[in-house]
Design an enzyme around this catalytic site. Structure first.
Site, short mmCIF file in Angstrom:
data_model
loop_
_atom_site.label_atom_id
_atom_site.label_comp_id
_atom_site.label_asym_id
_atom_site.label_seq_id
_atom_site.Cartn_x
_atom_site.Cartn_y
_atom_site.Cartn_z
CB THR A 96 -0.99 -0.03 1.24
OG1 THR A 96 -1.51 -1.21 1.26
CG2 THR A 96 -1.77 1.16 1.13
CB CYS A 118 -22.27 -0.68 10.14
SG CYS A 118 -20.65 -2.02 10.58
CG HIS A 120 -0.79 -0.08 7.52
ND1 HIS A 120 -0.55 0.40 6.00
CD2 HIS A 120 -0.71 -1.46 7.25
CE1 HIS A 120 -0.39 -0.32 5.19
NE2 HIS A 120 -0.63 -1.84 5.78
CB CYS A 139 -16.57 -2.33 9.89
SG CYS A 139 -17.19 -0.39 9.83
CG ASP A 150 7.19 -14.78 -6.53
OD1 ASP A 150 6.39 -14.23 -5.60
OD2 ASP A 150 7.69 -14.02 -7.49
CG HIS A 162 -0.18 0.41 -4.57
ND1 HIS A 162 0.09 0.32 -5.84
CD2 HIS A 162 -0.38 -0.72 -4.03
CE1 HIS A 162 -0.37 -1.21 -6.19
NE2 HIS A 162 -0.41 -1.74 -5.01
N GLY A 191 -4.88 -11.31 -2.62
CA GLY A 191 -4.25 -10.58 -3.44
C GLY A 191 -5.34 -9.67 -4.11
CG LEU A 192 -6.95 -4.97 -4.01
CD1 LEU A 192 -8.10 -5.97 -3.31
CD2 LEU A 192 -6.46 -4.00 -3.19
CE1 TYR A 228 -8.34 -4.08 2.04
CE2 TYR A 228 -10.29 -3.14 3.50
CZ TYR A 228 -9.21 -3.24 2.58
OH TYR A 228 -8.66 -1.68 2.46
ZN LIG Z 1 -19.06 -0.71 11.09
#
Ligand SMILES: [Zn+2]
EC number: 1.1.1.103
Length: 342
Positions: A40, A96, A63, A107, A195, A43, A263-264, A287
């Protein structure tokens, strides 16, 4: 304080002075010791299409971290100065349906540390107490710095029971490597890692893969033959986000096989849905981490002897962040750590 900041809407990162973050009544103030560089962050540094759409400047990145608590808001109990901590980087809404049911990892209004708000690539970071994980048993500092991606690996690898199963992992980046270690530790029979980087495949061998397969010159079907598998893989962990990896994985699953996909992909792509139907394959998107069941699992896996140290291949002082990011972006090594105390 010093922080690594995306100051301008263009490629690059800047090590600059920013104000120390304010500590609210429910917050914990953490002195950052070490941080891990994530895809991330790469990117955001490169300022690619995803970053341009997602990030608002200026932003303190980061993070993945370990630090030491130096202050707490008046409503915080059970966490105190001197505690060694990492942080759950997904800040959830608490309101939520899923949050109210205790499924906070689902969430619908998650805000990402170092993505949607200022992050941990700084001398100090502030987090809500509910997002702070206290290391109650001693953990190697570099390993503690990568608890966030380790959690991705554990969440993915333990999505389906894998005792005695044949596991295929496509992508030998740091999370794929950690997932291989977890699968091995948790009792899989064979763990095959694919890989196109020989350096990363060597790390996969070091961490216990039964077979590390370079898919620039071989197919996953070749890997099955090498191991004497006749019916395909039971569990697939897709870690690369590459269409060709997902397609080859689907083609090599057993009937009733289960795929966890972390993997995204960069964009939409087609797969053989008829194969998924007739082979009765389950595909589950992953995720983040389950709060805090995954964190519990991480700590006890390490206590039980899981060794992640081969995954960490780069260590830099924060002043050398350019070299550290170049190392992380090379696609050849494992995890890269920045030391904020050097
Ligand atoms: Zn939530």
């Amino acid at each position: 304080m010093k922080a690594l900041v995306k100051e301008k809407a263009e490629p690059g990162l800047w090590l600059v002075d920013v104000p120390e973050p304010a500590v609210g009544p429910g917050d914990v103030l953490i002195k950052v010791l070490r941080t891990g560089i994530c895809g991330t962050d790469l990117h955001i540094r490169a300022w690619d299409g995803w970053a341009r759409q997602t990030i608002r400047t200026p932003l303190v990145l980061g993070h993945e971290f370990v630090g030491e608590v130096v202050g707490t808001g008046r409503d915080v109990a059970d966490i105190g100065a001197g505690d060694r901590v990492s942080g759950e980087g997904h800040l959830v809404c608490g309101k939520c349906r899923n949050c109210l049911a205790g499924r906070r990892h689902l969430c619908r209004a998650t805000v990402g540390l170092g993505v949607g708000r200022d992050g941990a690539f700084a001398e100090y970071v502030v987090l809500p107490a509910a997002n702070v994980w206290v290391h109650r048993v001693p953990v190697d500092l570099d390993v503690a710095a990568i608890f966030d991606p380790f959690g991705n690996a554990v969440h993915t690898a333990l999505s389906f029971p894998l005792v005695g199963e044949d596991v295929l992992i496509t992508g030998a980046g740091p999370i794929g490597l950690m997932a291989a270690a977890v699968a091995r530790h948790a009792g899989a029979r064979n763990v095959v890692v694919t890989d196109v980087s020989e350096e990363r495949l060597e790390l996969a061998r070091k961490i216990g893969a039964s077979l590390a397969l370079n898919v620039s010159g071989a197919t996953i079907a070749d890997g099955q033959r090498t191991l004497g598998l006749r019916e395909g893989f039971d569990i697939g962990l897709e870690m690369s986000g590459r269409p060709e990896a997902m397609r080859d994985m689907i083609a090599n699953m057993t009937h009733g096989g289960r795929i966890a996909m972390l993997g995204l992909p960069a964009e939409e792509f087609a797969v053989d849905w008829a194969r998924i139907v007739t082979s009765m394959i389950t595909v589950k998107g992953i995720y983040g981490r389950e709060m805090f069941e995954t964190w519990y699992a991480m700590s006890v896996l390490l206590e039980g002897g899981l060794d992640l140290t081969p995954v960490i291949t780069g260590r830099y002082a924060v002043a050398d962040h350019e070299a550290a990011f170049a190392d992380a972006a090379s696609g050849r090594g494992g995890k890269v750590i920045l030391d904020w105390t050097a």
